[in-house]
Motif scaffolding. Structure first.
Motif, PDB file in Angstrom:
ATOM      1  N   MET A  77       0.860  -1.199   0.000  1.00 49.18           N
ATOM      2  CA  MET A  77       0.000   0.000   0.000  1.00 49.18           C
ATOM      3  C   MET A  77       0.891   1.242   0.000  1.00 49.18           C
ATOM      4  SD  MET A  77      -2.864   1.687   0.395  1.00 49.18           S
ATOM      5  CE  MET A  77      -4.066   0.392   0.600  1.00 49.18           C
ATOM      6  N   ALA A  78       0.777   2.051  -1.009  1.00 49.97           N
ATOM      7  CA  ALA A  78       1.673   3.214  -1.109  1.00 49.97           C
ATOM      8  C   ALA A  78       1.039   4.322  -1.937  1.00 49.97           C
ATOM      9  CB  ALA A  78       2.990   2.793  -1.774  1.00 49.97           C
ATOM     10  N   VAL A  79       1.252   5.539  -1.481  1.00 55.14           N
ATOM     11  CA  VAL A  79       0.829   6.734  -2.238  1.00 55.14           C
ATOM     12  C   VAL A  79       2.046   7.647  -2.327  1.00 55.14           C
ATOM     13  CG1 VAL A  79      -0.683   8.777  -2.194  1.00 55.14           C
ATOM     14  CG2 VAL A  79      -1.573   6.551  -1.476  1.00 55.14           C
ATOM     15  N   GLN A  84      -0.003  12.292  -0.573  1.00 55.80           N
ATOM     16  CA  GLN A  84      -0.503  11.669   0.655  1.00 55.80           C
ATOM     17  C   GLN A  84      -1.446  12.612   1.407  1.00 55.80           C
ATOM     18  OE1 GLN A  84       2.908  10.197   2.875  1.00 55.80           O
ATOM     19  NE2 GLN A  84       3.479   8.795   1.226  1.00 55.80           N
ATOM     20  N   GLY A  85      -2.346  12.011   2.173  1.00 57.75           N
ATOM     21  CA  GLY A  85      -3.275  12.788   2.990  1.00 57.75           C
ATOM     22  C   GLY A  85      -4.431  13.372   2.206  1.00 57.75           C
ATOM     23  N   GLN A  86      -4.669  12.850   0.995  1.00 62.08           N
ATOM     24  CA  GLN A  86      -5.774  13.375   0.172  1.00 62.08           C
ATOM     25  C   GLN A  86      -6.786  12.284  -0.173  1.00 62.08           C
ATOM     26  OE1 GLN A  86      -4.569  16.456  -2.852  1.00 62.08           O
ATOM     27  NE2 GLN A  86      -2.550  15.621  -2.409  1.00 62.08           N
ATOM     28  N   ASN A  87      -6.863  11.298   0.708  1.00 57.27           N
ATOM     29  CA  ASN A  87      -7.891  10.257   0.586  1.00 57.27           C
ATOM     30  C   ASN A  87      -7.598   9.202  -0.502  1.00 57.27           C
ATOM     31  OD1 ASN A  87     -10.340   9.412   1.849  1.00 57.27           O
ATOM     32  ND2 ASN A  87     -11.392   9.837  -0.083  1.00 57.27           N
ATOM     33  N   GLY A  89      -5.123   6.882  -0.562  1.00 56.34           N
ATOM     34  CA  GLY A  89      -4.881   5.587   0.074  1.00 56.34           C
ATOM     35  C   GLY A  89      -6.192   4.934   0.484  1.00 56.34           C
ATOM     36  N   THR A  90      -7.086   5.735   1.046  1.00 54.27           N
ATOM     37  CA  THR A  90      -8.386   5.194   1.481  1.00 54.27           C
ATOM     38  C   THR A  90      -9.172   4.645   0.287  1.00 54.27           C
ATOM     39  OG1 THR A  90      -8.432   6.719   3.336  1.00 54.27           O
ATOM     40  CG2 THR A  90     -10.539   5.759   2.696  1.00 54.27           C
ATOM     41  N   ARG A 113       2.680  -0.804   9.081  1.00 57.70           N
ATOM     42  CA  ARG A 113       3.698   0.031   9.714  1.00 57.70           C
ATOM     43  C   ARG A 113       3.038   0.862  10.807  1.00 57.70           C
ATOM     44  NH1 ARG A 113       7.599   2.248   4.848  1.00 57.70           N
ATOM     45  NH2 ARG A 113       7.814   0.205   3.866  1.00 57.70           N
ATOM     46  N   SER A 115       3.311   3.863  11.467  1.00 57.34           N
ATOM     47  CA  SER A 115       2.829   5.156  10.959  1.00 57.34           C
ATOM     48  C   SER A 115       1.528   5.022  10.167  1.00 57.34           C
ATOM     49  CB  SER A 115       3.900   5.794  10.073  1.00 57.34           C
ATOM     50  OG  SER A 115       4.257   4.882   9.045  1.00 57.34           O
ATOM     51  N   LYS A 118      -3.204   4.248  12.014  1.00 56.90           N
ATOM     52  CA  LYS A 118      -4.421   5.074  12.049  1.00 56.90           C
ATOM     53  C   LYS A 118      -5.165   4.995  10.714  1.00 56.90           C
ATOM     54  CE  LYS A 118      -6.124   9.502  13.641  1.00 56.90           C
ATOM     55  NZ  LYS A 118      -6.467  10.333  12.479  1.00 56.90           N
ATOM     56  N   PHE A 119      -4.383   4.983   9.631  1.00 60.97           N
ATOM     57  CA  PHE A 119      -4.958   4.874   8.289  1.00 60.97           C
ATOM     58  C   PHE A 119      -5.832   3.617   8.180  1.00 60.97           C
ATOM     59  CE2 PHE A 119      -4.151   2.730   4.158  1.00 60.97           C
ATOM     60  CZ  PHE A 119      -4.907   3.547   3.341  1.00 60.97           C
ATOM     61  N   ASN A 122      -8.993   3.719  10.394  1.00 59.53           N
ATOM     62  CA  ASN A 122     -10.067   4.535   9.803  1.00 59.53           C
ATOM     63  C   ASN A 122     -10.992   3.707   8.917  1.00 59.53           C
ATOM     64  OD1 ASN A 122      -9.005   6.786  10.993  1.00 59.53           O
ATOM     65  ND2 ASN A 122      -8.112   7.667   9.141  1.00 59.53           N
TER      66      ASN A 122
HETATM   67  C1  COA Z   1      -0.280   5.085   4.452  1.00 62.00           C
HETATM   68  C2  COA Z   1      -0.706   5.660   3.098  1.00 62.00           C
HETATM   69  C3  COA Z   1      -0.853   4.539   2.060  1.00 62.00           C
HETATM   70  C4  COA Z   1      -2.068   6.336   3.305  1.00 62.00           C
HETATM   71  O1  COA Z   1      -2.474   6.916   2.079  1.00 62.00           O
HETATM   72  P1  COA Z   1      -2.983   8.413   2.067  1.00 62.00           P
HETATM   73  O2  COA Z   1      -3.529   8.688   0.724  1.00 62.00           O
HETATM   74  O3  COA Z   1      -1.897   9.288   2.558  1.00 62.00           O
HETATM   75  O4  COA Z   1      -4.111   8.346   3.195  1.00 62.00           O
HETATM   76  P2  COA Z   1      -5.556   9.006   3.197  1.00 62.00           P
HETATM   77  O5  COA Z   1      -5.444  10.425   2.789  1.00 62.00           O
HETATM   78  O6  COA Z   1      -6.519   8.161   2.477  1.00 62.00           O
HETATM   79  O7  COA Z   1      -5.893   8.877   4.726  1.00 62.00           O
HETATM   80  C5  COA Z   1      -5.230   9.727   5.591  1.00 62.00           C
HETATM   81  C6  COA Z   1      -5.088   9.031   6.893  1.00 62.00           C
HETATM   82  O8  COA Z   1      -3.951   8.164   6.864  1.00 62.00           O
HETATM   83  C7  COA Z   1      -3.080   8.484   7.954  1.00 62.00           C
HETATM   84  N1  COA Z   1      -1.734   8.623   7.380  1.00 62.00           N
HETATM   85  C8  COA Z   1      -0.772   7.706   7.513  1.00 62.00           C
HETATM   86  N2  COA Z   1       0.336   8.105   6.924  1.00 62.00           N
HETATM   87  C9  COA Z   1       0.082   9.310   6.382  1.00 62.00           C
HETATM   88  C10 COA Z   1       0.849  10.254   5.648  1.00 62.00           C
HETATM   89  N3  COA Z   1       2.129  10.033   5.359  1.00 62.00           N
HETATM   90  N4  COA Z   1       0.245  11.381   5.228  1.00 62.00           N
HETATM   91  C11 COA Z   1      -1.034  11.608   5.547  1.00 62.00           C
HETATM   92  N5  COA Z   1      -1.803  10.777   6.237  1.00 62.00           N
HETATM   93  C12 COA Z   1      -1.247   9.637   6.668  1.00 62.00           C
HETATM   94  C13 COA Z   1      -3.535   9.746   8.605  1.00 62.00           C
HETATM   95  O9  COA Z   1      -3.652   9.470   9.968  1.00 62.00           O
HETATM   96  C14 COA Z   1      -4.856  10.069   7.984  1.00 62.00           C
HETATM   97  O10 COA Z   1      -5.870   9.881   8.899  1.00 62.00           O
HETATM   98  P3  COA Z   1      -6.625  11.176   9.531  1.00 62.00           P
HETATM   99  O11 COA Z   1      -7.031  12.041   8.367  1.00 62.00           O
HETATM  100  O12 COA Z   1      -7.777  10.607  10.281  1.00 62.00           O
HETATM  101  O13 COA Z   1      -5.584  11.809  10.384  1.00 62.00           O
HETATM  102  C15 COA Z   1       0.294   6.717   2.574  1.00 62.00           C
HETATM  103  O14 COA Z   1       0.351   7.794   3.486  1.00 62.00           O
HETATM  104  C16 COA Z   1       1.685   6.166   2.341  1.00 62.00           C
HETATM  105  O15 COA Z   1       1.988   5.700   1.244  1.00 62.00           O
HETATM  106  N6  COA Z   1       2.542   6.209   3.362  1.00 62.00           N
HETATM  107  C17 COA Z   1       3.914   5.721   3.249  1.00 62.00           C
HETATM  108  C18 COA Z   1       3.981   4.223   2.984  1.00 62.00           C
HETATM  109  C19 COA Z   1       3.234   3.395   4.015  1.00 62.00           C
HETATM  110  O16 COA Z   1       3.362   3.601   5.210  1.00 62.00           O
HETATM  111  N7  COA Z   1       2.451   2.435   3.506  1.00 62.00           N
HETATM  112  C20 COA Z   1       1.704   1.535   4.340  1.00 62.00           C
HETATM  113  C21 COA Z   1       2.529   0.346   4.617  1.00 62.00           C
HETATM  114  S1  COA Z   1       1.729  -0.721   5.767  1.00 62.00           S
END
Ligand code: COA
Length: 182
Positions: A77-79, A84-87, A89-90, A113, A115, A118-119, A122
């Motif tokens: 799972m990666a963005v 990141q933080g723009q929905n 990943g969700t 991970r 970090s 919380k993702f 949710n």
């Molecule tokens: C984890 C990840 C896939 C989430 O995708 P995203 O598009 O950033 O997430 P979304 O915008 O859909 O959701 C945001 C939520 O994810 C969480 N989150 C985790 N990592 C985050 C990041 N780097 N930036 C922003 N939000 C993050 C936040 O808590 C947020 O929840 P909140 O709005 O209630 O605070 C992405 O941040 C990422 O690629 N991170 C680095 C790689 C990683 O950790 N992958 C998962 C491996 S298990």
């Protein structure tokens, strides 16, 4: 919020994002997982104007200590950082969940991970068991979401914790499959 599409992709389309986000500084070959080519595996890409900016893969795979019926694993799972933080990943995660529900999945799980806990929370994932360390990556939790309609969430976590007795969760991909392009 930016307008993206999430669609099924070929493995090669998503490897760059996996590499950049999840395995930066490591060989590109470390981004290929053995399960990538299994029969039921599906890769999803989040695309912005045809550019892949996020990805996730889904595997039909039981955790060895968590063998609830019809288990599927989400991995890779990666963005891309700037998005990141723009929905996005969700949207990828929900696509994976909907895909496995159609396959009659009972549970979907991942090694999350710290970090990203919380993702996953949710979207209804629960922490199962204790924190553990994956070499070269860091602290993780096994997380799972109950997709069965017959077990309540609390009961599900109880059952899962009993099943997840081992201290040796599935390790992170260390596969050095040599399919790197030269
Ligand atoms: C984890 C990840 C896939 C989430 O995708 P995203 O598009 O950033 O997430 P979304 O915008 O859909 O959701 C945001 C939520 O994810 C969480 N989150 C985790 N990592 C985050 C990041 N780097 N930036 C922003 N939000 C993050 C936040 O808590 C947020 O929840 P909140 O709005 O209630 O605070 C992405 O941040 C990422 O690629 N991170 C680095 C790689 C990683 O950790 N992958 C998962 C491996 S298990």
């Amino acid at each position: 919020m930016i307008d993206i599409v999430v669609e099924v992709a070929r493995l090669e389309e998503i490897i760059d994002v996996r590499h950049q986000v999840l395995r930066q500084g490591q060989p590109r070959s470390s981004c290929y997982y053995p399960e990538d080519v299994y029969k039921h595996t599906v890769h999803f890409a989040a695309k912005l104007n045809d550019e892949v900016i996020g990805c996730a893969s889904i595997y039909k795979e039981s955790h060895p200590d968590f063998s609830l019926k019809q288990s599927w694993r989400i991995r890779g799972m990666a963005v891309r950082e700037v998005y990141q933080g723009q929905n996005i990943g969700t949207q990828l995660l929900e696509t994976c969940i909907n895909h496995v529900i159609k396959q009659k999945a009972g549970v979907i799980w991942c090694n999350a991970r710290l970090s990203a806990v919380k993702f996953y929370k949710n979207s209804g994932f629960k922490i199962i068991g204790d924190e553990f360390e994956l070499p070269d990556i860091g602290p993780h939790y096994l997380m799972a979401k109950n997709l069965g309609i017959h077990i309540g969430q609390t009961r599900f976590v109880e059952i899962a914790k009993k099943l997840f007795a081992s201290k040796n969760p599935i390790p992170a991909p260390q596969a050095k499959i040599n399919i790197e392009k030269h």
